[in-house]
Design a protein around this motif. Structure first.
Motif, PDB file in Angstrom:
ATOM      1  N   ILE A  40      44.911  38.537  35.009  1.00 38.37           N
ATOM      2  CA  ILE A  40      44.716  38.328  33.611  1.00 38.37           C
ATOM      3  C   ILE A  40      45.776  39.057  32.701  1.00 38.37           C
ATOM      4  CG2 ILE A  40      43.297  38.124  31.556  1.00 38.37           C
ATOM      5  CD1 ILE A  40      41.947  36.714  33.885  1.00 38.37           C
ATOM      6  N   GLY A  41      46.803  38.142  31.922  1.00 38.58           N
ATOM      7  CA  GLY A  41      47.647  38.922  31.389  1.00 38.58           C
ATOM      8  C   GLY A  41      47.297  39.105  29.886  1.00 38.58           C
ATOM      9  N   GLU A  42      48.066  39.285  28.902  1.00 40.80           N
ATOM     10  CA  GLU A  42      47.871  39.291  27.566  1.00 40.80           C
ATOM     11  C   GLU A  42      47.865  38.072  26.549  1.00 40.80           C
ATOM     12  OE1 GLU A  42      50.403  42.528  26.001  1.00 40.80           O
ATOM     13  OE2 GLU A  42      50.634  41.723  24.275  1.00 40.80           O
ATOM     14  N   GLY A  43      49.085  37.438  26.615  1.00 35.92           N
ATOM     15  CA  GLY A  43      49.010  36.025  25.967  1.00 35.92           C
ATOM     16  C   GLY A  43      50.629  35.530  26.276  1.00 35.92           C
ATOM     17  N   PRO A  44      50.531  34.185  25.897  1.00 32.71           N
ATOM     18  CA  PRO A  44      51.860  33.457  26.259  1.00 32.71           C
ATOM     19  C   PRO A  44      53.123  34.215  25.451  1.00 32.71           C
ATOM     20  CG  PRO A  44      49.956  32.003  25.694  1.00 32.71           C
ATOM     21  CD  PRO A  44      49.640  33.423  25.286  1.00 32.71           C
ATOM     22  N   GLY A  45      54.078  34.297  26.347  1.00 35.04           N
ATOM     23  CA  GLY A  45      55.271  34.633  25.748  1.00 35.04           C
ATOM     24  C   GLY A  45      56.151  33.205  25.230  1.00 35.04           C
ATOM     25  N   GLU A  46      57.509  33.416  25.026  1.00 37.24           N
ATOM     26  CA  GLU A  46      58.087  31.947  24.625  1.00 37.24           C
ATOM     27  C   GLU A  46      58.037  31.067  25.420  1.00 37.24           C
ATOM     28  OE1 GLU A  46      62.137  32.924  23.579  1.00 37.24           O
ATOM     29  OE2 GLU A  46      62.400  31.047  22.411  1.00 37.24           O
ATOM     30  N   GLN A  47      58.347  31.405  26.723  1.00 36.78           N
ATOM     31  CA  GLN A  47      58.694  30.326  27.772  1.00 36.78           C
ATOM     32  C   GLN A  47      57.245  29.673  28.130  1.00 36.78           C
ATOM     33  OE1 GLN A  47      61.482  29.152  29.020  1.00 36.78           O
ATOM     34  NE2 GLN A  47      62.244  30.587  27.559  1.00 36.78           N
ATOM     35  N   GLU A  48      56.185  30.644  28.164  1.00 39.12           N
ATOM     36  CA  GLU A  48      54.846  30.045  28.622  1.00 39.12           C
ATOM     37  C   GLU A  48      54.373  29.180  27.586  1.00 39.12           C
ATOM     38  OE1 GLU A  48      55.755  33.460  28.435  1.00 39.12           O
ATOM     39  OE2 GLU A  48      55.748  33.479  30.746  1.00 39.12           O
ATOM     40  N   ASP A  49      54.724  29.260  26.122  1.00 40.83           N
ATOM     41  CA  ASP A  49      54.370  28.460  25.039  1.00 40.83           C
ATOM     42  C   ASP A  49      55.104  27.426  25.106  1.00 40.83           C
ATOM     43  OD1 ASP A  49      53.275  27.908  22.498  1.00 40.83           O
ATOM     44  OD2 ASP A  49      55.301  28.596  21.296  1.00 40.83           O
ATOM     45  N   GLU A  53      52.283  26.995  30.594  1.00 43.26           N
ATOM     46  CA  GLU A  53      51.936  27.705  31.776  1.00 43.26           C
ATOM     47  C   GLU A  53      52.137  29.232  31.713  1.00 43.26           C
ATOM     48  OE1 GLU A  53      53.192  26.994  35.872  1.00 43.26           O
ATOM     49  OE2 GLU A  53      53.290  25.157  35.379  1.00 43.26           O
ATOM     50  N   PRO A  54      51.120  29.899  32.521  1.00 39.60           N
ATOM     51  CA  PRO A  54      51.220  31.502  32.101  1.00 39.60           C
ATOM     52  C   PRO A  54      52.356  31.926  33.171  1.00 39.60           C
ATOM     53  CG  PRO A  54      49.107  30.754  33.437  1.00 39.60           C
ATOM     54  CD  PRO A  54      49.822  29.700  32.798  1.00 39.60           C
ATOM     55  N   PHE A  55      52.945  33.310  32.712  1.00 37.12           N
ATOM     56  CA  PHE A  55      54.161  33.823  33.369  1.00 37.12           C
ATOM     57  C   PHE A  55      54.856  32.884  34.107  1.00 37.12           C
ATOM     58  CE2 PHE A  55      50.612  36.835  33.088  1.00 37.12           C
ATOM     59  CZ  PHE A  55      51.238  37.884  32.720  1.00 37.12           C
ATOM     60  N   VAL A  56      55.897  32.175  33.227  1.00 36.29           N
ATOM     61  CA  VAL A  56      57.030  31.430  33.741  1.00 36.29           C
ATOM     62  C   VAL A  56      58.352  31.962  33.241  1.00 36.29           C
ATOM     63  CG1 VAL A  56      55.678  29.263  34.290  1.00 36.29           C
ATOM     64  CG2 VAL A  56      56.428  29.769  31.957  1.00 36.29           C
ATOM     65  N   ALA A  80      45.413  33.629  34.105  1.00 41.72           N
ATOM     66  CA  ALA A  80      45.148  33.499  32.742  1.00 41.72           C
ATOM     67  C   ALA A  80      45.508  34.450  31.900  1.00 41.72           C
ATOM     68  CB  ALA A  80      43.773  32.855  32.479  1.00 41.72           C
ATOM     69  N   ASN A  81      45.205  34.289  30.738  1.00 44.00           N
ATOM     70  CA  ASN A  81      45.611  35.670  29.699  1.00 44.00           C
ATOM     71  C   ASN A  81      44.394  35.751  28.738  1.00 44.00           C
ATOM     72  OD1 ASN A  81      48.342  36.195  29.810  1.00 44.00           O
ATOM     73  ND2 ASN A  81      48.558  34.040  29.243  1.00 44.00           N
ATOM     74  N   ILE A  82      44.419  36.774  28.080  1.00 41.67           N
ATOM     75  CA  ILE A  82      43.390  37.172  27.046  1.00 41.67           C
ATOM     76  C   ILE A  82      43.377  36.444  25.750  1.00 41.67           C
ATOM     77  CG2 ILE A  82      42.625  38.816  25.283  1.00 41.67           C
ATOM     78  CD1 ILE A  82      41.810  39.602  28.387  1.00 41.67           C
ATOM     79  N   TYR A 154      50.426  48.125  35.333  1.00 40.73           N
ATOM     80  CA  TYR A 154      51.191  47.937  34.445  1.00 40.73           C
ATOM     81  C   TYR A 154      51.815  46.676  34.070  1.00 40.73           C
ATOM     82  CZ  TYR A 154      52.229  52.965  33.749  1.00 40.73           C
ATOM     83  OH  TYR A 154      51.879  54.140  33.284  1.00 40.73           O
ATOM     84  N   HIS A 155      51.794  45.990  33.013  1.00 38.87           N
ATOM     85  CA  HIS A 155      52.461  44.634  32.667  1.00 38.87           C
ATOM     86  C   HIS A 155      53.855  44.462  33.475  1.00 38.87           C
ATOM     87  CE1 HIS A 155      53.338  40.973  30.598  1.00 38.87           C
ATOM     88  NE2 HIS A 155      51.985  41.045  30.342  1.00 38.87           N
ATOM     89  N   PRO A 156      53.994  43.319  33.901  1.00 42.34           N
ATOM     90  CA  PRO A 156      55.431  43.041  34.228  1.00 42.34           C
ATOM     91  C   PRO A 156      56.575  43.486  33.421  1.00 42.34           C
ATOM     92  CG  PRO A 156      54.089  41.118  34.913  1.00 42.34           C
ATOM     93  CD  PRO A 156      53.038  42.366  34.356  1.00 42.34           C
TER      94      PRO A 156
HETATM   95  N1  URA Z   1      52.848  38.027  29.223  1.00 46.28           N
HETATM   96  C1  URA Z   1      51.491  37.679  29.440  1.00 46.28           C
HETATM   97  O1  URA Z   1      51.012  38.601  29.121  1.00 46.28           O
HETATM   98  N2  URA Z   1      51.207  36.487  29.735  1.00 46.28           N
HETATM   99  C2  URA Z   1      51.962  35.401  29.927  1.00 46.28           C
HETATM  100  O2  URA Z   1      51.571  34.365  30.527  1.00 46.28           O
HETATM  101  C3  URA Z   1      53.372  35.446  30.073  1.00 46.28           C
HETATM  102  C4  URA Z   1      53.872  36.885  29.534  1.00 46.28           C
END
Ligand code: URA
Length: 188
Positions: A40-49, A53-56, A80-82, A154-156
């Motif tokens: 579980i990540g935090e939330g989508p960034g620019e590429q994900e938006d 898709e998460p973490f792309v 997924a993300n929060i 730690y978050h990537p």
């Molecule tokens: N960082 C996040 O926390 N989630 C993503 O999906 C992408 C970057």
């Protein structure tokens, strides 16, 4: 309990918070719906938006390398993300945005029933483990919540900004690998 199809359909048209005004795509989550491990990540960034898709983006590329270190790949996880919509300029999601979004993730967890949940970064750890979670002090520690084992690393994105934290993250990843080997049924 909604079905996956109902959940995804409703989530894709969610307007429970203001992030719906600025998003391009809802980032629902991807992976195996019978996964024993959820990330579980935090939330989508620019590429994900952009891609839905998460973490792309860059953090996702590092995440794939981190998973490879412990012989894991996305096919056996659910990611997924929060929050499911991108906060403008990648700011931290507000508490009211996290609260408005939390039912979606809770339903995903109830449908998947994972054994292990890996929180990627402070925001996910504070939302899912405890509100006063301190990532620099408590990363790599195991917590139990409702029969599920939780750990935060730690978050990537943080590791991209500060590579000096990578060795400790490697130790945390090895602990995850060990826990998967002892708790999970499918061959990881
Ligand atoms: N960082 C996040 O926390 N989630 C993503 O999906 C992408 C970057």
């Amino acid at each position: 309990m909604p079905s996956w199809e109902e959940l995804e359909r409703e989530c894709m048209s969610c307007r429970r918070c203001a992030l719906c005004e600025t998003r391009k795509h809802v980032v629902f989550g991807v992976g195996s719906r019978s996964a024993e491990v959820m990330l579980i990540g935090e939330g989508p960034g620019e590429q994900e938006d952009l891609k839905g898709e998460p973490f792309v983006g860059p953090a996702g590329m590092l995440l794939d390398d981190m998973l490879e270190c412990i012989d894991l790949d996305r096919s056996r996880l659910y990611i997924a993300n929060i929050v499911k919509c991108r906060p403008p300029r990648n700011r931290d999601p507000l508490q009211l945005e996290q609260d408005a979004c939390s039912d979606w993730l809770r339903s995903q967890m109830e449908l998947i029933r994972p054994k292990i949940i890996v929180c990627l970064g402070r925001i996910a750890a504070m939302a899912l483990i405890k509100p006063d979670f301190k990532i620099s002090r408590e990363h790599g520690q195991w917590f139990e919540r409702g029969g599920v084992k939780y750990i935060a690393i730690y978050h990537p994105s943080a590791l991209l900004r500060d590579p000096s934290r990578r060795p400790e993250t490697f130790v945390d990843l090895k602990s995850i690998q060990k826990e998967i080997r002892s708790s999970c049924v499918s061959t990881y």
